[in-house]
Design an enzyme around this catalytic site. Structure first.
Site, mmCIF file in Angstrom:
data_model
loop_
_atom_site.group_PDB
_atom_site.id
_atom_site.type_symbol
_atom_site.label_atom_id
_atom_site.label_comp_id
_atom_site.label_asym_id
_atom_site.label_seq_id
_atom_site.Cartn_x
_atom_site.Cartn_y
_atom_site.Cartn_z
ATOM 1 N N ASP A 246 0.806 -1.217 0.000
ATOM 2 C CA ASP A 246 0.000 0.000 0.000
ATOM 3 C C ASP A 246 0.841 1.270 0.000
ATOM 4 O O ASP A 246 1.739 1.432 0.819
ATOM 5 C CB ASP A 246 -0.879 -0.017 1.264
ATOM 6 C CG ASP A 246 -1.855 1.140 1.278
ATOM 7 O OD1 ASP A 246 -2.431 1.427 0.220
ATOM 8 O OD2 ASP A 246 -2.029 1.754 2.344
ATOM 9 N N THR A 247 0.519 2.155 -0.915
ATOM 10 C CA THR A 247 1.076 3.501 -0.865
ATOM 11 C C THR A 247 0.093 4.437 -1.560
ATOM 12 O O THR A 247 -0.703 3.998 -2.403
ATOM 13 C CB THR A 247 2.485 3.564 -1.495
ATOM 14 O OG1 THR A 247 3.006 4.882 -1.332
ATOM 15 C CG2 THR A 247 2.482 3.199 -2.966
ATOM 16 N N ALA A 248 0.128 5.719 -1.184
ATOM 17 C CA ALA A 248 -0.878 6.665 -1.684
ATOM 18 C C ALA A 248 -0.864 6.714 -3.216
ATOM 19 O O ALA A 248 -1.913 6.720 -3.852
ATOM 20 C CB ALA A 248 -0.614 8.048 -1.099
ATOM 21 N N GLY A 296 -8.592 4.041 -5.495
ATOM 22 C CA GLY A 296 -9.086 5.229 -4.797
ATOM 23 C C GLY A 296 -7.945 6.199 -4.512
ATOM 24 O O GLY A 296 -6.987 5.823 -3.846
ATOM 25 N N VAL A 297 -8.068 7.399 -5.029
ATOM 26 C CA VAL A 297 -7.144 8.466 -4.649
ATOM 27 C C VAL A 297 -8.003 9.660 -4.255
ATOM 28 O O VAL A 297 -8.674 10.266 -5.096
ATOM 29 C CB VAL A 297 -6.164 8.837 -5.792
ATOM 30 C CG1 VAL A 297 -5.332 10.064 -5.406
ATOM 31 C CG2 VAL A 297 -5.237 7.661 -6.122
ATOM 32 N N GLY A 298 -8.051 9.908 -2.967
ATOM 33 C CA GLY A 298 -8.737 11.097 -2.476
ATOM 34 C C GLY A 298 -10.180 10.985 -2.032
ATOM 35 O O GLY A 298 -10.718 11.979 -1.550
ATOM 36 N N CYS A 303 -8.958 12.112 3.932
ATOM 37 C CA CYS A 303 -8.001 12.519 2.879
ATOM 38 C C CYS A 303 -8.070 14.010 2.615
ATOM 39 O O CYS A 303 -9.166 14.567 2.507
ATOM 40 C CB CYS A 303 -8.339 11.845 1.560
ATOM 41 S SG CYS A 303 -8.277 10.077 1.609
HETATM 42 P P1 XMP Z 1 -12.612 6.046 4.383
HETATM 43 O O1 XMP Z 1 -13.423 7.037 3.636
HETATM 44 O O2 XMP Z 1 -13.298 4.748 4.540
HETATM 45 O O3 XMP Z 1 -11.342 5.764 3.439
HETATM 46 O O4 XMP Z 1 -12.061 6.563 5.670
HETATM 47 C C1 XMP Z 1 -10.307 4.901 3.801
HETATM 48 C C2 XMP Z 1 -9.139 5.099 2.881
HETATM 49 O O5 XMP Z 1 -8.679 6.451 2.906
HETATM 50 C C3 XMP Z 1 -7.305 6.468 2.508
HETATM 51 N N1 XMP Z 1 -6.563 7.276 3.486
HETATM 52 C C4 XMP Z 1 -5.988 8.461 3.223
HETATM 53 N N2 XMP Z 1 -5.910 9.165 2.082
HETATM 54 N N3 XMP Z 1 -4.692 10.851 3.250
HETATM 55 C C5 XMP Z 1 -5.245 10.387 2.098
HETATM 56 O O6 XMP Z 1 -5.171 11.059 1.073
HETATM 57 C C6 XMP Z 1 -4.734 10.184 4.423
HETATM 58 O O7 XMP Z 1 -4.212 10.652 5.431
HETATM 59 C C7 XMP Z 1 -5.410 8.926 4.410
HETATM 60 N N4 XMP Z 1 -5.641 8.010 5.373
HETATM 61 C C8 XMP Z 1 -6.364 7.007 4.778
HETATM 62 C C9 XMP Z 1 -6.824 5.034 2.475
HETATM 63 O O8 XMP Z 1 -6.788 4.611 1.135
HETATM 64 C C10 XMP Z 1 -7.893 4.322 3.271
HETATM 65 O O9 XMP Z 1 -7.991 2.971 2.975
#
Ligand code: XMP
Length: 479
Positions: A246-248, A296-298, A303
């Site tokens: 996993d990475t952004a 999913g990005v964003g 996020c």
């Molecule tokens: P939900 O909406 O269910 O989404 O909380 C979970 C997913 O959000 C991502 N995630 C992040 N994305 N900054 C981001 O841009 C963050 O700090 C962050 N933390 C989580 C991640 O893909 C997670 O599974």
């Protein structure tokens, strides 16, 4: 999946932008629907809990796997701790819940500290041999001095049975005796589990996600930095069933190196990789060894990526495009982020995902790892935070020197603290799983689908305005 004539989207779409049409259906009941995945991760419901520190810990892992889902431990958890959690989760009973245990000499304050940790909301008092001697719940503690010994207020155990007793029988005994909690014991009469009436009912409805040895399944994330092969090897050795790389920004060179490293350790373990939002990214990750691509990005609740960078893609379209690319190669995608309602899970499956990942929504439950707090109105909540937030980055870089920590924390892309209230009607993650399952099963019956594949094939979608979405929301109380 197809769009209703005249509804071909001109723009990319979010879950809120789309709706499902009912089809002619011969699926009469929600119980005729099978929600098991075919993506190789072994889930029997299409729900994966996101690898977020505020959400995914051992209690979440145990509880969700018992209902057929999968929890991904965050990459920030070090391999030794992953091993400890995995061993613990795999040692749990697939039907009976883990009890909260104290002795008669412990105080009411000890019980009150524990009862919020589990949805069944009671402590079992045991004797010196570990045999159940009584039950204490929050009601029994009300109005009692915090120093009172539990032996003085414990109520008798009304239902004690062996762990082999069929769930249906446990339910009937609880019902007949007006008891809230059944206590399961091993062959020596020692406390081994607890079951509420709703727990027994769920045990009858859900199928746990189990490994080949009959133990609850669990997944763990590894990042793309550091010695990925060593970390993958360590967590696989610990018994983890699914690896998530996993990475952004998943469509980057480091990801390909990481996937190669993971595949060198195990060619056969199901590997999930992401995140991407394009068909090209999906194909590249599959080409590099991913079985499932995380999309999913964003869209995530914590996020800030889209606001900080302008990068991302409305989630429904991202999932639909990536799923089509993955399916063409015989692979799958998980829809990661932005799930707020059961309908979003149904729409992710309609778009072609094999499962939806849920993060922050589940942070506000008994089973998330955070401490239960109360807001200014006395409403219980837990905190959620993003994995790219200053808070998470700070924790991750604890061993760096002060300058490096400060430098890395400057580039946050997530919320550091957000209150996730426990829904009074659904305070446990299983309550939310019931609600999701009920909604999704019903979507399948409307579509005339008996399983996830049929649902994707048969789904007919339309595009709606913001007013169309608003129309579907129930009126709030006090209107
Ligand atoms: P939900 O909406 O269910 O989404 O909380 C979970 C997913 O959000 C991502 N995630 C992040 N994305 N900054 C981001 O841009 C963050 O700090 C962050 N933390 C989580 C991640 O893909 C997670 O599974």
């Amino acid at each position: 999946m197809r769009f209703l004539d005249g509804h071909r989207p001109a723009n990319d779409l979010t879950y809120d932008d789309v709706f499902l049409l009912p089809n002619r259906s011969d699926v009469e009941s929600r119980f005729d629907v099978d929600l098991s995945t075919v993506d190789g991760t072994g889930t029997t419901i299409p729900i994966v809990v996101a690898n977020m520190t505020a959400v995914a810990g051992r209690r979440m892992a145990e509880t969700v796997a018992r209902r057929g889902g999968l929890v991904v431990l965050p990459q920030d958890v070090d391999p030794a701790a992953v091993a400890g959690i995995t061993e613990w989760v795999k040692g749990r009973h697939p039907v009976w819940d883990t009890p909260l245990v104290l002795t008669g000499g412990d105080a009411v304050a000890d019980a009150l500290n524990l009862v919020g940790k589990r949805a069944h909301g009671a402590v079992v008092v045991v004797d010196g041999e570990g045999r159940p001697a009584g039950i204490v719940d929050e009601a029994a503690c009300a109005g009692v001095d915090r120093f009172t010994r539990l032996a003085d207020i414990a109520e008798p155990v009304l239902v004690t049975c062996s762990l082999e007793t069929p769930a249906r029988e446990v339910f009937d005994m609880l019902h007949a005796r007006g008891a809230k909690l059944a206590v399961g014991v091993d062959g020596d009469g020692r406390l081994a589990g607890v079951l509420t009436a709703i727990g027994a009912l769920r045990a009858d409805i859900y199928t746990p996600a189990l490994d080949d040895q009959g133990a609850l399944r669990i997944a763990a994330a590894v990042g793309v930095n550091g010695d990925v092969a060593a970390k993958a090897e360590a967590v696989l050795e610990a018994g983890v069933d699914v690896l998530v790389v996993d990475t952004a920004h998943g469509h980057q060179d480091k990801m390909f190196t990481a996937l190669k490293a993971v595949r060198s350790v195990s060619p056969s373990v199901p590997v999930v990789a992401g995140n991407v939002v394009t068909a090209e990214g999906t194909r590249d990750l599959i080409d590099a060894g991913a079985d499932v691509v995380k999309v999913g990005v964003g869209p995530g609740a914590m996020c800030t990526t889209r606001m900080m960078t302008g990068v991302g893609r409305p989630q429904f379209s991202a999932v639909a495009d990536c799923a089509a690319a993955a399916r063409a190669l015989g692979k799958h995608v998980w829809a990661d982020g932005g799930i707020r309602h059961p309908r979003d899970v149904a729409l992710a499956l309609a778009a072609g995902a094999s499962a939806a990942m849920v993060g922050s929504w589940f942070a506000g439950t008994h089973e998330s790892p955070g401490d239960l707090r109360y807001d200014e109105n006395g409403r219980p909540y837990k905190e959620s935070f993003g994995m790219a937030s200053k808070r998470a980055v700070g924790a991750r870089t604890r061993s760096d020197d002060a300058f490096d920590r400060a430098r890395k924390a400057l580039f946050e892309e997530g919320i550091s603290s957000s209150k996730m209230h426990l829904d009074p009607a659904r305070p446990g993650v299983e309550d939310l799983l019931d609600s999701i399952g009920s909604g999704v099963r019903s979507s399948f019956t409307y579509a005339g689908a008996r399983n996830i594949e049929e649902f994707h094939e048969r789904a007919v979608l339309g595009v709606q305005s913001a007013a169309g979405f608003a129309e579907g929301r129930p009126l709030p109380s006090g209107w």
